[in-house]
Design a protein around this motif. Structure first.
Motif, PDB file in Angstrom:
ATOM      1  N   GLU A  58       0.830  -1.218   0.000  1.00  0.00           N
ATOM      2  CA  GLU A  58       0.000   0.000   0.000  1.00  0.00           C
ATOM      3  C   GLU A  58       0.859   1.260   0.000  1.00  0.00           C
ATOM      4  OE1 GLU A  58      -3.299   2.461   0.024  1.00  0.00           O
ATOM      5  OE2 GLU A  58      -3.209   0.312  -0.339  1.00  0.00           O
ATOM      6  N   PHE A  59       1.969   1.249   0.691  1.00  0.00           N
ATOM      7  CA  PHE A  59       2.804   2.444   0.787  1.00  0.00           C
ATOM      8  C   PHE A  59       3.922   2.492  -0.244  1.00  0.00           C
ATOM      9  CE2 PHE A  59       1.164   2.278   5.265  1.00  0.00           C
ATOM     10  CZ  PHE A  59       0.337   3.368   5.112  1.00  0.00           C
ATOM     11  N   LYS A  64       1.565   1.085  -6.354  1.00  0.00           N
ATOM     12  CA  LYS A  64       0.196   1.601  -6.292  1.00  0.00           C
ATOM     13  C   LYS A  64      -0.178   2.310  -7.600  1.00  0.00           C
ATOM     14  CE  LYS A  64      -2.702   4.034  -2.992  1.00  0.00           C
ATOM     15  NZ  LYS A  64      -2.716   4.766  -1.741  1.00  0.00           N
ATOM     16  N   ASP A  65       0.735   3.124  -8.132  1.00  0.00           N
ATOM     17  CA  ASP A  65       0.473   3.817  -9.398  1.00  0.00           C
ATOM     18  C   ASP A  65       0.304   2.821 -10.549  1.00  0.00           C
ATOM     19  OD1 ASP A  65       0.590   6.250  -8.121  1.00  0.00           O
ATOM     20  OD2 ASP A  65       2.679   6.648  -8.702  1.00  0.00           O
ATOM     21  N   ALA A  66       1.128   1.780 -10.563  1.00  0.00           N
ATOM     22  CA  ALA A  66       1.030   0.771 -11.625  1.00  0.00           C
ATOM     23  C   ALA A  66      -0.311   0.040 -11.562  1.00  0.00           C
ATOM     24  CB  ALA A  66       2.186  -0.212 -11.521  1.00  0.00           C
ATOM     25  N   VAL A  67      -0.771  -0.284 -10.355  1.00  0.00           N
ATOM     26  CA  VAL A  67      -2.061  -0.965 -10.191  1.00  0.00           C
ATOM     27  C   VAL A  67      -3.200  -0.043 -10.621  1.00  0.00           C
ATOM     28  CG1 VAL A  67      -3.680  -1.912  -8.498  1.00  0.00           C
ATOM     29  CG2 VAL A  67      -1.281  -2.558  -8.402  1.00  0.00           C
ATOM     30  N   LEU A  68      -3.133   1.212 -10.247  1.00  0.00           N
ATOM     31  CA  LEU A  68      -4.185   2.155 -10.621  1.00  0.00           C
ATOM     32  C   LEU A  68      -4.226   2.377 -12.137  1.00  0.00           C
ATOM     33  CD1 LEU A  68      -3.936   4.748  -7.713  1.00  0.00           C
ATOM     34  CD2 LEU A  68      -5.718   3.034  -8.090  1.00  0.00           C
ATOM     35  N   TYR A  77       2.657  -2.946 -20.641  1.00  0.00           N
ATOM     36  CA  TYR A  77       3.385  -4.155 -20.284  1.00  0.00           C
ATOM     37  C   TYR A  77       4.355  -3.874 -19.143  1.00  0.00           C
ATOM     38  CZ  TYR A  77       6.537  -8.103 -20.467  1.00  0.00           C
ATOM     39  OH  TYR A  77       7.286  -9.177 -20.118  1.00  0.00           O
ATOM     40  N   GLN A  78       4.914  -2.686 -19.152  1.00  0.00           N
ATOM     41  CA  GLN A  78       5.852  -2.298 -18.101  1.00  0.00           C
ATOM     42  C   GLN A  78       5.141  -2.238 -16.744  1.00  0.00           C
ATOM     43  OE1 GLN A  78       7.674   1.521 -18.706  1.00  0.00           O
ATOM     44  NE2 GLN A  78       9.592   0.827 -17.776  1.00  0.00           N
ATOM     45  N   ASN A  79       3.918  -1.713 -16.715  1.00  0.00           N
ATOM     46  CA  ASN A  79       3.144  -1.687 -15.466  1.00  0.00           C
ATOM     47  C   ASN A  79       2.847  -3.096 -14.976  1.00  0.00           C
ATOM     48  OD1 ASN A  79       3.099   1.061 -15.630  1.00  0.00           O
ATOM     49  ND2 ASN A  79       0.916   1.252 -16.013  1.00  0.00           N
TER      50      ASN A  79
END
Length: 116
Positions: A58-59, A64-68, A77-79
């Protein structure tokens, strides 16, 4: 004469019977208590480990940015690779989990990380 010899044997037998009953009762209670405390400790360890796993992901702002981004449908693909690498890293540090799967219901997609 018979009464004099039987009374001490009865007293010793009753004493041994009470002593044995008390000892077995205490041992049974102790064994059952230990048997109940062991799963409690295991569940506490499991919950603590999952809690640590959750907060470590979570922190982590990059994760977190990649999941969003992936959830919003703009994932690359990088995410996906970053998410999977993070999940594999955390999975190898968490001994109680054998796999982790993140499912994005809006896209019917998921990312799966398995302990090999």
């Amino acid at each position: 004469m018979l009464v004099i010899s039987v009374i001490p044997v009865l007293i010793i037998t009753i004493f041994a019977l009470v002593n044995t009953y008390t000892r077995i009762s205490q041992d049974t209670i102790r064994a059952n208590t230990e048997g109940m405390n062991r799963p409690k400790e295991q569940l506490s360890d499991y919950a603590r480990e999952l809690n640590g796993f959750y907060y470590s992901t979570e922190f982590n702002q990059g994760f977190k940015d990649a999941v969003l981004e992936k959830y919003a449908g703009r994932g690359t693909y990088q995410n996906s690779s970053q998410i999977r690498d993070m999940l594999l890293t955390k999975l190898n540090l968490t001994r109680s989990l054998s796999y982790i799967k993140i499912v994005f219901n809006t896209q019917n997609q998921g990312i799966y990380a398995d302990r090999a």
